[in-house]
Design an enzyme around this catalytic site. Structure first.
Site, PDB file in Angstrom:
ATOM      1  N   LYS A 195       0.838  -1.083  -0.192  1.00  0.00           N
ATOM      2  CA  LYS A 195       0.122  -0.071  -0.054  1.00  0.00           C
ATOM      3  C   LYS A 195       0.891   1.136   0.130  1.00  0.00           C
ATOM      4  CE  LYS A 195      -3.745  -2.566   1.988  1.00  0.00           C
ATOM      5  NZ  LYS A 195      -4.308  -3.186   3.155  1.00  0.00           N
ATOM      6  N   ASP A 240     -11.348   1.754   3.091  1.00  0.00           N
ATOM      7  CA  ASP A 240     -11.677   0.257   2.977  1.00  0.00           C
ATOM      8  C   ASP A 240     -13.148   0.028   2.549  1.00  0.00           C
ATOM      9  OD1 ASP A 240      -9.844  -1.548   2.689  1.00  0.00           O
ATOM     10  OD2 ASP A 240      -9.374  -1.712   5.082  1.00  0.00           O
ATOM     11  N   GLN A 287      -5.259  -2.104   9.148  1.00  0.00           N
ATOM     12  CA  GLN A 287      -5.082  -3.462   8.553  1.00  0.00           C
ATOM     13  C   GLN A 287      -5.474  -4.760   9.715  1.00  0.00           C
ATOM     14  OE1 GLN A 287      -3.490  -3.884   5.562  1.00  0.00           O
ATOM     15  NE2 GLN A 287      -4.121  -6.014   5.842  1.00  0.00           N
TER      16      GLN A 287
END
Ligand code: NAP
Length: 282
Positions: A51, A118, A95
């Protein structure tokens, strides 16, 4: 036809980089993504590095905050609260998975829905199902991008999704439905799965079982999207949920693993970060 998510994501990231290059003159800054990583799981570290690398390519500012797995839920909530309030932060990603003593839902729910890159926040999920503006989660969005890039007509097609997780199966089924496919969702309790998958014109597989979908489960001409990321029990190498060698000769379009859906997920994270930035800047 093999759709390379790697190639497509490289192209899309180059386009985004051009767009982002114009942001400092227009908005005085570039988008800022903050990734919070708890613990030292090697796979999570590798995803987070991916990322950061993509952010660099696109020109997005990336901050990775590392925390030990001894962090308490309250401390993590306080960190997120600070990031929510920080005007210089456009996107927040925690995460997953988190250590067992932390309630993942509580953490996701704490992220401001405007910074939820997300697309996991319940308000973004609800908005998706109510066809309202929202942040669409990265993997399902990437799958649709790949189908579009391959020129696959979704409208009117029989689509079968194997897997009903909140992060892949359900949202991708909804996105296909919104594009007027006739969608069937299968799961571990589905009876006679092969008879259903053989009817698929578009087959999306997201179950997490190495090479589960075999040649006899797929009809000639099917478009096959393999979301799975597994370790081959024999070779230890990465493999998908689809037996690529057996299915590829029958498929009209297929995605490889690695180099398929994975890179597109990261690419769509970049898109979502830009989207959050633009919404906040306008
Ligand atoms: P998950 O939450 O574990 O869900 C798996 C789904 O598969 C469940 O709905 C389960 O059914 C179903 N399933 C399991 N065994 C089955 C069987 N024998 N027959 C039919 N259905 C079965 O997994 P996920 O998070 O959706 O991830 C799926 C895979 O995609 C994993 O390999 C993951 O690593 C990968 N993934 C890749 C990306 C990427 O960017 N490339 C992103 C996310 C996930 P039940 O609901 O009945 O249990």
């Amino acid at each position: 036809m093999i759709i390379s998510g790697k190639e497509l994501s490289t192209k899309l990231k180059a386009e985004m980089a051009e767009e982002v290059a114009g942001f400092p003159a227009k908005y005085g800054r570039v988008p800022h993504l903050v990734v919070v990583l708890v613990g030292d799981d090697p796979a999570s570290h590798s995803y987070v590095r991916g990322k950061a690398k993509a952010s660099e390519v696109v020109g997005i500012k990336n901050t990775t905050i590392l925390k030990p797995d001894t962090i308490t839920e309250e401390e993590l909530l306080a960190l997120i609260s600070g990031l929510n309030a920080d005007d210089t932060v456009d996107g927040i990603l925690v995460q997953l998975p988190l250590p067992g003593h932390i309630n993942e839902s509580r953490i996701i729910n704490a992220i401001s829905k405007e910074k939820d890159v997300d697309g996991f926040h319940p308000l973004n999920v609800a908005a998706l199902w109510m066809k309202q503006p929202c942040i669409v989660s990265c993997t399902p969005k990437g799958i649709i991008r790949m189908l579009e890039a391959a020129g696959v007509e979704i409208k009117g097609k029989r689509a079968v999704v194997i897997g009903r997780s909140q992060i892949v199966g359900l949202p991708v089924a909804k996105l296909l439905l919104d594009r007027n496919a006739t969608v069937t969702i299968c799961h571990s309790k589905t009876v006679d799965l092969p008879s259903i998958t053989r009817q698929a014109e578009i087959l999306v597989v997201a179950i997490g079982r190495p090479r589960f979908v075999t040649g006899d489960m797929v009809s000639e001409g099917t478009v096959v999207i393999d979301v799975g990321v597994n370790r081959d029990p024999e070779t230890g190498k990465l493999c998908g949920d689809v037996d690529f060698d057996a299915v590829e000769p029958k498929a009209s379009v297929i995605t490889p693993v690695p180099g398929g859906v994975g890179p597109m997920t990261i690419c769509c994270l970049m898109e979502n970060t830009i989207e959050c930035f633009l919404r906040r800047s306008s």
